[in-house]
Scaffold this active site. Structure first.
Site, short mmCIF file in Angstrom:
data_model
loop_
_atom_site.label_atom_id
_atom_site.label_comp_id
_atom_site.label_asym_id
_atom_site.label_seq_id
_atom_site.Cartn_x
_atom_site.Cartn_y
_atom_site.Cartn_z
N GLU A 1 -10.27 8.02 2.75
CA GLU A 1 -9.15 8.89 3.12
C GLU A 1 -8.43 9.23 1.82
O GLU A 1 -7.86 8.35 1.18
CB GLU A 1 -8.22 8.18 4.10
CG GLU A 1 -8.91 7.96 5.44
CD GLU A 1 -8.10 7.18 6.44
OE1 GLU A 1 -7.00 6.72 6.07
OE2 GLU A 1 -8.55 7.03 7.57
N LYS B 1 -7.43 -5.14 -1.47
CA LYS B 1 -6.81 -4.93 -2.80
C LYS B 1 -5.68 -3.93 -2.58
O LYS B 1 -5.90 -2.71 -2.57
CB LYS B 1 -7.85 -4.39 -3.78
CG LYS B 1 -7.64 -4.79 -5.23
CD LYS B 1 -6.31 -4.35 -5.80
CE LYS B 1 -6.33 -2.91 -6.25
NZ LYS B 1 -4.95 -2.42 -6.64
N GLU C 1 -2.62 18.56 -5.95
CA GLU C 1 -1.73 17.67 -5.19
C GLU C 1 -0.66 17.11 -6.13
O GLU C 1 -0.97 16.53 -7.17
CB GLU C 1 -2.53 16.52 -4.58
CG GLU C 1 -1.67 15.62 -3.71
CD GLU C 1 -2.43 14.39 -3.21
OE1 GLU C 1 -3.11 13.73 -4.01
OE2 GLU C 1 -2.32 14.08 -2.01
N CYS D 1 0.21 11.73 2.36
CA CYS D 1 -1.02 12.50 2.15
C CYS D 1 -1.08 13.72 3.06
O CYS D 1 -1.65 14.73 2.72
CB CYS D 1 -2.23 11.61 2.40
SG CYS D 1 -2.16 10.83 4.03
P1 NAD Z 1 -4.80 5.65 -6.24
O1 NAD Z 1 -6.12 6.27 -6.00
O2 NAD Z 1 -4.22 5.74 -7.60
O3 NAD Z 1 -4.83 4.09 -5.87
C1 NAD Z 1 -5.24 3.64 -4.61
C2 NAD Z 1 -5.82 2.25 -4.76
O4 NAD Z 1 -7.03 2.32 -5.51
C3 NAD Z 1 -4.92 1.27 -5.49
O5 NAD Z 1 -5.00 0.02 -4.86
C4 NAD Z 1 -5.54 1.23 -6.88
O6 NAD Z 1 -5.29 0.04 -7.59
C5 NAD Z 1 -7.01 1.35 -6.55
N1 NAD Z 1 -7.87 1.83 -7.64
C6 NAD Z 1 -7.54 2.71 -8.62
N2 NAD Z 1 -8.63 2.93 -9.40
C7 NAD Z 1 -9.65 2.17 -8.90
C8 NAD Z 1 -11.01 1.98 -9.27
N3 NAD Z 1 -11.56 2.62 -10.32
N4 NAD Z 1 -11.77 1.14 -8.54
C9 NAD Z 1 -11.24 0.50 -7.47
N5 NAD Z 1 -9.95 0.64 -7.08
C10 NAD Z 1 -9.16 1.48 -7.77
O7 NAD Z 1 -3.83 6.28 -5.14
P2 NAD Z 1 -2.27 6.04 -5.01
O8 NAD Z 1 -1.61 6.71 -6.17
O9 NAD Z 1 -2.02 4.62 -4.75
O10 NAD Z 1 -1.95 6.85 -3.67
C11 NAD Z 1 -1.66 8.21 -3.64
C12 NAD Z 1 -2.90 9.00 -3.26
O11 NAD Z 1 -3.39 8.52 -2.02
C13 NAD Z 1 -2.64 10.48 -3.03
O12 NAD Z 1 -3.70 11.21 -3.58
C14 NAD Z 1 -2.64 10.62 -1.51
O13 NAD Z 1 -2.98 11.89 -1.03
C15 NAD Z 1 -3.67 9.62 -1.15
N6 NAD Z 1 -3.49 9.19 0.23
C16 NAD Z 1 -4.38 9.63 1.18
C17 NAD Z 1 -4.21 9.27 2.50
C18 NAD Z 1 -5.15 9.74 3.57
O14 NAD Z 1 -5.11 9.18 4.67
N7 NAD Z 1 -5.99 10.71 3.32
C19 NAD Z 1 -3.15 8.44 2.87
C20 NAD Z 1 -2.26 8.03 1.87
C21 NAD Z 1 -2.46 8.39 0.56
#
Ligand code: NAD
Length: 487
Positions: free
Chosen positions: A255, A179, A391, A289
């Site tokens: 992550e 997804k 963040e 991130c």
């Molecule tokens: P997000 O959590 O909003 O979304 C990530 C994914 O989760 C998307 O595909 C979204 O549709 C899905 N999602 C959202 N709510 C959900 C739910 N209730 N159930 C299932 N799926 C759901 O994150 P984002 O805004 O896309 O990315 C930014 C975030 O990601 C930042 O917090 C960043 O730090 C983190 N990040 C972490 C790493 C790492 O390796 N630690 C790497 C990249 C990004």
């Protein structure tokens, strides 16, 4: 208008509901494609296809053949490099210079590294004596795939982070339902063409599009046919997914977010430290991130460092991805820009000195609809200010002076997160000492975002659960079965 479809059982399909959503360019604000949203029926079909492939051709494929196939996938991504590059740049708005050096090459490399790793994995064997009759007993371990893996990925490094999970999942013999983020659906869909072209059996790689709650993300993570969930994204989303995973006691690999500290000692190579922190704070418009939003600088060089980082920020050219001089693209969306700008305002309300930036740049008319933002540096905030604790995920950082090594360590650890840190010093003992004391998954010394894919990647505290990379990926993507044989 281009359509982005779901990819299920080797075929591109729209959702039975007929629902689509607009994918907008972060650069212009224009709609660039219509994405077909998967409903419960499509998610169910994808999970079933993944299960059937596992029980069928994929599950019975000999390991060397599977590994060779994943090499072909990497080669095919490289052959279609420009298609992936165009799609990634269109979805994210990031500079071509960045995506062509990081996102797409890593997208291909993620298949090769794990295909190679899986061919060389040792397991354990123990001989013992049966206490009942003194006979010999042989125990040995075999690694078996976990099953159907749900891959939920974010928008900041779409292909790179998605394949970072799909690569090891497939190498270990699992099948996947991906997804991708609703903001960046295209490269995940395009990868379906690659899978078909390489002869990966239908159902091994599936993609469902949609949002999180009450949409494809939630339908997938709640689906009882999923054996494990690997997720990259915000910590709050991870919390929701963990609750979904509790039903059926499914394994998770997370992550998540970070509020990473950079520590610069007075004995650091000054120019390298400034350049390193500038990259860590501003690359990909701060949407990494691992990026550094808190910078701690030893007092004797504090003023000089702030001035030098200001100069770096102001030298970044904000502009179109195709311009080779562009150093800063837009944020991913206007919604995200509203969030980042709310922190820009909060910083001022909380008493920050705005060293540079703090707002929205003037852009030429053709780019006026984009989610542009100025790189921003603050000083003078207290350690409990929201901007120092939460963040932001934008091109910004707060710089604060420190006086002792102990103070720097305490400040760096004063956070709920524990993803990464970057320490700058030329004192060898101090480098090792400090890196060992910061509570994070990755500590860089005199570098940042320098990755060897064989090493462990992940976060401590609220930044994650588990480690991925090299053999560490086996912990999540396989089950270690012990076979005990009475000889
Ligand atoms: P997000 O959590 O909003 O979304 C990530 C994914 O989760 C998307 O595909 C979204 O549709 C899905 N999602 C959202 N709510 C959900 C739910 N209730 N159930 C299932 N799926 C759901 O994150 P984002 O805004 O896309 O990315 C930014 C975030 O990601 C930042 O917090 C960043 O730090 C983190 N990040 C972490 C790493 C790492 O390796 N630690 C790497 C990249 C990004």
């Amino acid at each position: 208008m281009k359509d982005v479809l779901n990819f299920i059982d080797g075929r591109y399909v729209s959702g039975t509901s007929g629902k689509t959503f607009a994918n907008r360019s972060p650069v212009t604000g224009d709609v660039i494609s219509l994405v077909h949203e998967a409903g419960k029926a499509e998610v169910d079909a994808a999970v079933r296809a993944a299960r059937a492939a596992l029980d069928g051709p994929w599950g019975s494929m000999p390991l060397p053949e599977r590994a060779a196939l994943l090499h072909r996938v990497a080669d095919e991504i490289n052959r279609r490099f420009d298609d992936f590059l165009d799609a990634e740049v269109a979805d994210t708005g990031k500079p071509v210079s960045l995506a062509s050096h990081i996102d797409i090459p890593r997208g291909a490399a993620n298949f090769k590294i794990f295909a190679d790793m899986i061919k060389n994995v040792p397991t354990e064997a123990f001989e013992m004596t049966d206490p009942s009759d003194g006979g010999r007993v042989l125990n040995y371990g075999v690694r078996v795939p976990k099953g159907v893996i749900a891959v939920v990925s974010p928008w900041n490094l779409p292909l790179l982070l998605m394949t970072w999970k799909v690569g090891p999942a497939l190498a270990c013999g699992n099948t996947v339902v991906v997804k991708p983020s609703e903001e960046t659906p295209t490269t995940a869909a395009l990868l379906g063409e690659v899978m078909n072209a390489c002869g990966v059996p239908p159902g091994v790689y599936n993609v469902v599009h949609g949002f999180g709650p009450d949409s494809a993300g939630e339908f997938l993570t709640r689906h009882p046919g999923v054996d494990g969930i690997t997720f990259t994204g915000e910590t709050s989303t991870g919390t929701a997914i963990m609750k979904a995973a509790a039903d059926g006691v499914r394994a998770v690999s997370f992550e998540m977010g970070g509020k990473n500290a950079g520590i610069v000692f007075a004995d650091a190579d000054f120019d390298k430290a400034v350049a390193g922190i500038a990259r860590a704070a501003f690359v990909n418009c701060g949407q990494v991130c691992l990026g550094t939003e808190r910078v701690y600088v030893e007092r004797p060089i504090f003023d000089k460092f702030v001035a030098a980082l200001k100069a770096k920020a102001e030298a970044l050219k904000i502009g179109a991805p195709s311009d080779p001089d562009t150093g800063l693209g837009p944020l991913i969306s206007h919604t995200h820009r509203d969030k980042v700008l709310s922190y820009y305002r909060k910083a001022v309300e909380e008493g920050a000195t705005v060293v540079t930036g703090g707002g929205v740049p003037d852009m030429p008319e053709a780019l006026a609809g984009g989610a542009w933002i100025q790189p921003t540096i603050w000083t003078g905030l207290s350690d409990d200010a929201a901007v120092v604790r939460e963040e932001i995920f934008g091109p910004c950082c707060h710089i604060r002076p420190f006086d002792t090594e102990e103070e720097a360590i305490r400040l760096a650890n004063d956070t709920d997160y524990g993803l990464a840190t970057t320490v700058w010093t030329q004192n060898l003992s101090r480098a090792h000492r400090v890196a060992g004391k910061i509570d994070v998954g990755i500590a860089w010394v005199n570098s940042w975002f320098l990755r060897d894919l064989r090493t462990a990647f992940g976060g401590a505290k609220q930044s994650g659960i588990g480690r991925e990379g090299g053999v560490h990926s086996l912990e999540f993507y396989t089950e270690l079965r012990n076979v005990c044989v009475k000889l």
